[in-house]
Design an enzyme around this catalytic site. Structure first.
Site, mmCIF file in Angstrom:
data_model
loop_
_atom_site.group_PDB
_atom_site.id
_atom_site.type_symbol
_atom_site.label_atom_id
_atom_site.label_comp_id
_atom_site.label_asym_id
_atom_site.label_seq_id
_atom_site.Cartn_x
_atom_site.Cartn_y
_atom_site.Cartn_z
ATOM 1 N N HIS A 59 1.966 -39.420 40.367
ATOM 2 C CA HIS A 59 1.672 -38.143 41.021
ATOM 3 C C HIS A 59 0.929 -37.203 40.060
ATOM 4 C CE1 HIS A 59 4.996 -38.374 44.331
ATOM 5 N NE2 HIS A 59 3.861 -38.919 44.717
ATOM 6 N N ASP A 150 11.489 -37.661 38.226
ATOM 7 C CA ASP A 150 11.643 -37.416 39.659
ATOM 8 C C ASP A 150 12.307 -38.638 40.263
ATOM 9 O OD1 ASP A 150 10.352 -35.018 39.542
ATOM 10 O OD2 ASP A 150 8.529 -35.666 40.553
ATOM 11 N N ASP A 182 16.658 -34.757 37.209
ATOM 12 C CA ASP A 182 15.853 -34.036 38.206
ATOM 13 C C ASP A 182 16.703 -33.049 39.020
ATOM 14 O OD1 ASP A 182 14.111 -33.322 40.241
ATOM 15 O OD2 ASP A 182 13.970 -35.322 41.123
ATOM 16 N N HIS A 355 13.371 -36.420 46.337
ATOM 17 C CA HIS A 355 14.286 -35.980 45.281
ATOM 18 C C HIS A 355 15.747 -36.148 45.678
ATOM 19 C CE1 HIS A 355 10.980 -34.282 42.945
ATOM 20 N NE2 HIS A 355 10.471 -33.926 44.110
#
Lengths: 543, 543
Positions: A59, A150, A182, A355
């Site tokens: 990402h 993540d 995370d 998440h």
């Protein structure tokens, strides 16, 4: 971007690992900015101490700053899984003048740790909304540090393996000094939704769609794209892709085997307008209401091929990134007005967060059983909530450390603390070709002009006579509607003329003082007449 | 703002009722605008046909445009319940030069209809997140039209009566031609939450708070404020109010008996910093992250009295209005960093929407049983979803009509249709003292300058020699950081000088052409060097 440092006993200089190197997207108070990259000035002069850069997934917010920072940091070796590597190399094509990267591919099946100076790194598989995401177990002379990156746990993902719980448990059973975990989803109770639930909800939409299915999602959501292909196959539909980043990512993911597309399933976008609507799927980008994306052009009837029809079924398979609520609403309204039926995550579970939610975070804590908990990722209030969640699981408060952008968290075998000093962390703005050249003052000017516009007045002063020649020139933008503001502008001109000529009598003339005077006088005058505060910029030229 | 017209058979001229007269808050694409009011140009010349204005409740989006429109419409009689009337009159104080309003108080207990020309209006009580909200049953020669206004059903509200279900049912049983019903909550399944559930969730927070309770909510959410006073009383705390609009609304609501505050409960804000924290509540505005509100000043440690402490408990008893997500997050982070414990609607049900959810809307449809359904309030996609919900309840599709801003919906006893033509409905912007003088072009300039700033260049040309005198003056704002852009500016000056002097040789000189030329040349030059597109504004002055 995070730096992990190990300082050997009695020494000054550290060894360093970098974990991720992402970018941040612009916000309301950074108008005109393309994006924001990490401030790496702390690493200046320390380039040779960087043993490696680990990119945990593909990402942009985890690898998007590589083209800007890898070169200046003298190109340390980069470690990434195959998909992340593919994304990094694709992005690098847009920066032909940067030095070639040294990328090593991480093979998750290889259990041998990657040794880099005092560090030994063991990647482990986690779920996220892109396949091939990893967390890291980093051995150091003081103990092992686990970085979740993540993550979520998906016991039945689509187009990916479930997170490797056994491996995480095995790593945890060795005794872990610190867990960096995370925090993005901590405010949500329970467990995050599995992609297989999303799939089950998408199925009847595909099945019952009376015409075309137009599904929009994030370009990087490979697993969701896989679902569209699976459902298209199931119901005898062909798929057209639309959107540059979607096409690029599908190509990378398919090439590396992360996306399985049956032969003959793809069709050009033109066919999606021409063929049997019941045999058609369009998979596109733009679910965030981005103004240049495919979906917005379709909604505005400006797309070169696609026009919405009454029997179209639209699927927004994505959440709304904070700040995009209004443009997404605009998009939905425009599509609804053209007759399309719309499904989105509020009406049905057709999107899952990438998440871990609160109970997932507890599972991670239970598997890893760290001594110290360092919440990472997410806003400060989330980090704090995550630390409190850790405390509720029995981690003493003094064994949790909540940082912030630029914080230095120091720990050894016994103690952890957030140090009082911090490293330079103010935003570095990328705006066009400029990196870091747009400062606060430039943004403040942009914001001010966005509020009430600006007003430039140019007066030519005859040096000998001390008089203004003719009428001062005026440029006004974003302040008042000029065609209807004749009297206001005439009065402003008159005031400037008067102010200049009054001051012009004093010799020598202090033109800085005169300009300040004009700025103040016109500012007050405009505010009184309009209750607006344009930026007033006087120019006085002596001839 | 909605207009209900009745045109008698064979006549041209109609009788008219206006329902609500609200304002809309500015959005990202209307920078610097204070707010937006309805476009009333359709009513020009029809002022004498307006029989009355009904204000259904005291929220700005339903009555905030009265100071701007009532006068120009020749002050038709306004009808409002006591609390809405109080809010209208309070707002009117800020507009001392507008004509005195003619306001009639609606007494909900009085069952006699209000007769106005061909209309007879019966208000009925509904719930919303302000007390004293009403819907309207409007008798016309063609049949009865029911307007729900903003509503929800709360069987056990706080500081308000439950919606009058029996009355609505009785009205419905007479036979209803058309129902205009609130669509804002249609995308939410189930029933909206009762205020008594909120109250039950707030109770333990007040009970267990180790220090002060700082509760923020909307200034108009009188029922929620009532809950704070009830809980403060229960746990022996005193209350300090903070925020101008909160104080004003509490005063109005208390004066009219809508808010019951025990004697001796209020204290000045200074006491909230000084007295026993366990005996203290601060009730304030600013839960949307508004930059000038009390809560933001507290978060920024700029409040004149209040400083956050480790044992403070913050309650955000409100939802987040779309577009405010980031500023609310900033607020929460700043407060969390100072040690406060934060409760908000994501972690706990401590806020309820003021709007009916899908099942509530079905209840309204079941009580009223209208022939035609006209969804009102909310975005187009919500109106459409509401029409579909009506169809699922058995209303034929051709008996539902989905409008838009400016739409004309025409119906008689047999038929309903959205007419092809529409009335003028483009936004009227209020910016400072200007009403309607800010047009699209002004907003476009503001947006453009917010993106890449502006660049003014002033060249003085000697008429006889055709040469530029000295160096052109430059004003640049929001484009580049000037201190580091010397070479760029020097090159820009050089180009302008050259362009002017080249053109200056042709006689007569077409200065418009020269300016266009400079604009284009510098635009290209800047884009090539910076990839930015500032607004380029050349000024050429002949001397």
């Amino acid at each position: 971007m995070m730096i992990l440092e190990y300082v050997p006993p009695g020494k000054q200089e550290a060894d360093r690992l970098i974990i991720d190197m992402g970018l941040r997207f612009p916000e309301e108070d950074t108008p005109g900015i393309d994006f924001i990259i990490p401030n790496a000035s702390y690493l200046k002069g320390k380039e040779r101490t960087i043993r490696g850069i680990f990119i945990t997934h593909g990402h942009y917010d985890h690898m998007g700053a590589i083209p800007y920072l890898a070169g200046p940091l003298r190109n340390p070796p980069i470690f990434a899984t195959p998909l992340a590597r593919g994304m990094i190399l694709k992005r690098q094509e847009d920066f032909p003048h940067t030095p070639k990267l040294e990328i090593h591919t991480i093979d998750k099946r290889d259990r041998r740790p990657i040794r880099l100076g005092p560090f030994s790194v063991e990647p482990f598989h986690v779920n996220h909304n892109i396949p091939d995401s990893i967390g890291l177990a980093i051995g150091t002379p003081l103990g092992t540090v686990v970085h979740s990156c993540d993550f979520k746990f998906d016991f039945k993902p689509i187009g990916d393996e479930p997170a490797d719980l056994q491996r995480i448990a095995e790593i945890g059973s060795r005794g872990i000094l610190a867990l960096l975990s995370d925090s993005t989803g901590v405010e949500h109770a329970g467990h995050s939704i599995s992609e297989s639930v999303i799939f089950e909800n998408l199925d009847p939409i595909f099945r019952e769609a009376p015409g075309r299915v137009i599904m929009s999602t994030f370009a990087s959501l490979i697993g969701r794209q896989q679902q569209a292909f699976l459902l298209a196959e199931k119901y005898g539909r062909k798929v057209a892709l639309e959107g540059y980043s979607m096409k690029a990512n599908v190509e990378i993911a398919q090439g590396l085997g992360y996306l399985k597309i049956p032969k003959g399933m793809m069709m050009p976008i033109e066919d999606a307008e021409r063929l049997d609507p019941k045999r058609t799927v369009i998979l596109c980008t733009g679910a965030q209401g981005e103004s240049n994306a495919a979906l917005m052009r379709i909604a505005n009837r400006e797309h070169r091929v696609i026009r919405i029809r009454e029997d179209d079924t639209m699927i927004f398979s994505s959440s709304i990134v904070p700040g995009n609520e209004r443009s997404v609403q605009y998009l939905k309204d425009a599509l609804a007005r053209q007759g399309a039926r719309i499904f989105h995550y509020k009406t049905l579970d057709i999107h899952a967060s990438g998440h871990a939610y609160a109970e997932d975070l507890k599972l991670m804590l239970s598997l890893v059983k760290p001594k110290f908990l360092i919440p990472i990722h997410g806003q400060y209030s989330m980090l704090k909530a995550h630390a409190e969640l850790g405390q509720s699981m029995g981690i003493p408060r003094e064994y949790t450390a909540v940082g912030y952008n630029g914080a230095i968290i120091e720990f050894n075998r016994e103690r952890i603390q957030v140090r009082d000093e911090q490293i330079q962390a103010q935003y570095v703005f990328v705006d066009g070709l400029g990196v870091g050249d747009v400062r606060e003052v430039v943004l403040r000017d942009r914001q001010m002009m966005a509020q009430d516009g600006m007003f430039v007045i140019v007066a030519i002063v005859d040096r000998r006579e001390g008089r203004v020649r003719g009428e001062p020139d005026v440029i006004s933008r974003g302040f008042v509607y000029l065609r209807e503001s004749g009297p206001l502008l005439a009065e402003a001109r008159k005031r400037v003329k008067m102010l200049v000529e009054q001051s012009g009598k004093m010799k020598p003339v202090n033109w800085t003082y005169v300009r300040d005077n004009i700025r103040e006088d016109l500012g007050k005058f405009f505010f009184q007449k309009t209750q607006r505060r344009p930026m007033v910029l006087p120019v006085i030229i002596e001839v």
